[in-house]
Design a protein around this motif. Structure first.
Motif, PDB file in Angstrom:
ATOM      1  N   THR A 169      -1.480  -0.063   3.971  1.00 23.48           N
ATOM      2  CA  THR A 169      -1.943  -1.436   3.816  1.00 23.48           C
ATOM      3  C   THR A 169      -2.862  -1.804   4.980  1.00 23.48           C
ATOM      4  O   THR A 169      -2.753  -1.229   6.059  1.00 23.48           O
ATOM      5  N   TYR A 210      -1.490 -10.125   4.121  1.00 20.68           N
ATOM      6  CA  TYR A 210      -1.610  -9.739   2.718  1.00 20.68           C
ATOM      7  C   TYR A 210      -0.296 -10.136   2.056  1.00 20.68           C
ATOM      8  O   TYR A 210       0.601 -10.665   2.739  1.00 20.68           O
ATOM      9  N   ALA A 239       3.171  -9.456  -0.286  1.00 26.50           N
ATOM     10  CA  ALA A 239       4.162  -8.496  -0.772  1.00 26.50           C
ATOM     11  C   ALA A 239       4.973  -9.127  -1.895  1.00 26.50           C
ATOM     12  O   ALA A 239       5.430 -10.260  -1.774  1.00 26.50           O
ATOM     13  N   TYR A 276       1.957  -4.496  -3.008  1.00 29.23           N
ATOM     14  CA  TYR A 276       1.160  -5.225  -2.016  1.00 29.23           C
ATOM     15  C   TYR A 276      -0.175  -5.628  -2.623  1.00 29.23           C
ATOM     16  O   TYR A 276      -0.788  -4.840  -3.355  1.00 29.23           O
ATOM     17  N   GLN A 328      -2.539 -14.150  -2.563  1.00 27.43           N
ATOM     18  CA  GLN A 328      -1.642 -14.761  -3.541  1.00 27.43           C
ATOM     19  C   GLN A 328      -2.268 -14.766  -4.933  1.00 27.43           C
ATOM     20  O   GLN A 328      -1.584 -14.579  -5.937  1.00 27.43           O
ATOM     21  N   ALA A 359      -1.823 -11.464  -6.578  1.00 24.73           N
ATOM     22  CA  ALA A 359      -0.424 -11.296  -6.981  1.00 24.73           C
ATOM     23  C   ALA A 359      -0.136 -12.100  -8.250  1.00 24.73           C
ATOM     24  O   ALA A 359       0.564 -11.645  -9.150  1.00 24.73           O
ATOM     25  N   ALA A 407       5.896 -12.948  -1.015  1.00 22.66           N
ATOM     26  CA  ALA A 407       5.869 -13.254   0.419  1.00 22.66           C
ATOM     27  C   ALA A 407       4.530 -12.894   1.049  1.00 22.66           C
ATOM     28  O   ALA A 407       3.859 -11.961   0.617  1.00 22.66           O
ATOM     29  N   THR A 408       4.161 -13.644   2.067  1.00 20.37           N
ATOM     30  CA  THR A 408       2.959 -13.329   2.829  1.00 20.37           C
ATOM     31  C   THR A 408       3.339 -12.533   4.074  1.00 20.37           C
ATOM     32  O   THR A 408       4.109 -13.007   4.913  1.00 20.37           O
ATOM     33  N   VAL A 409       2.813 -11.312   4.167  1.00 15.94           N
ATOM     34  CA  VAL A 409       3.083 -10.465   5.331  1.00 15.94           C
ATOM     35  C   VAL A 409       2.228 -10.958   6.490  1.00 15.94           C
ATOM     36  O   VAL A 409       1.005 -11.067   6.373  1.00 15.94           O
ATOM     37  N   GLU A 410       2.890 -11.292   7.596  1.00 15.78           N
ATOM     38  CA  GLU A 410       2.163 -11.851   8.744  1.00 15.78           C
ATOM     39  C   GLU A 410       1.926 -10.841   9.858  1.00 15.78           C
ATOM     40  O   GLU A 410       0.991 -10.959  10.634  1.00 15.78           O
ATOM     41  N   ARG A 411       2.812  -9.860   9.970  1.00 21.27           N
ATOM     42  CA  ARG A 411       2.597  -8.794  10.953  1.00 21.27           C
ATOM     43  C   ARG A 411       3.324  -7.544  10.494  1.00 21.27           C
ATOM     44  O   ARG A 411       4.279  -7.610   9.713  1.00 21.27           O
TER      45      ARG A 411
END
Lengths: 117, 117
Positions: free
Chosen positions: A12, A17, A19, A66, A70, A73, A102-106
């Motif tokens: 990724t 991005y 998930a 992934y 949004q 998705a 969910a939004t992956v932040e790190r």
């Protein structure tokens, strides 16, 4: 086989991005299940904004797909709905399930300089 | 056994909350691995802000832990660091792995009135 194992962890880009986490307990009736999964994964892979997918477990399944954002998705959800109606709606293959968007932040991994990123 | 299966899907509250997605490919050297996992899960369960954990797969593992907020997820990371240093840093049990920290914005399941929530 080695190649398949390595690719289990999706490649990724830098966050953010999106998930989509699908957790399920399978039922005893899995007729047609394998074909459906293959169809879903092939379909996902050609969608705009698809970044990758990871899946683990059989009776207890977790699949994470992934997406760039949004909107991608959501589009995938619309495309997949007919298949998912069979997959989920009828309660045939799954005893129970949960989908979380969910939004992956790190993220971090073996290549991350510091574990505290 | 039935009880364990049902509890595979974590009972999480209304979003938002935080998901820590751990995806890994295990190595061939798994000595001490089971004990470490039990220790990690017992430790996670008593942390402030812990909501639940889901895990699937063996060679290809996905474990998702859920937390009330980013701060709780960060605190867990600090508590777990000594164990994770053994778990991950030495590269002993895992051939490769990725940790992703994400904010869950919506979720749905069999109890959701509309699939389009």
């Amino acid at each position: 086989m080695e190649h398949l194992e390595s690719s289990h962890v999706a490649s990724t880009p830098e966050p953010p991005y999106v998930a989509v986490i699908f957790t399920a307990v399978q039922s005893d009736d899995l007729e047609g299940y394998g074909a459906m999964v293959e169809q879903m994964e092939a379909l996902a892979a050609v969608q705009p904004g698809f970044l990758g997918v990871e899946s683990a477990g059989t009776r207890h399944e977790i699949t994470v797909s992934y997406w760039v954002d949004q909107e991608a998705a959501r589009r995938w959800k619309q495309v997949a709905e007919h298949l998912q109606a069979q997959r989920i709606g009828h309660g045939r293959w799954y005893r129970t399930y949960r989908v979380r968007v969910a939004t992956v932040e790190r993220d971090y991994g073996p290549d991350t300089a510091s574990f505290d990123t």
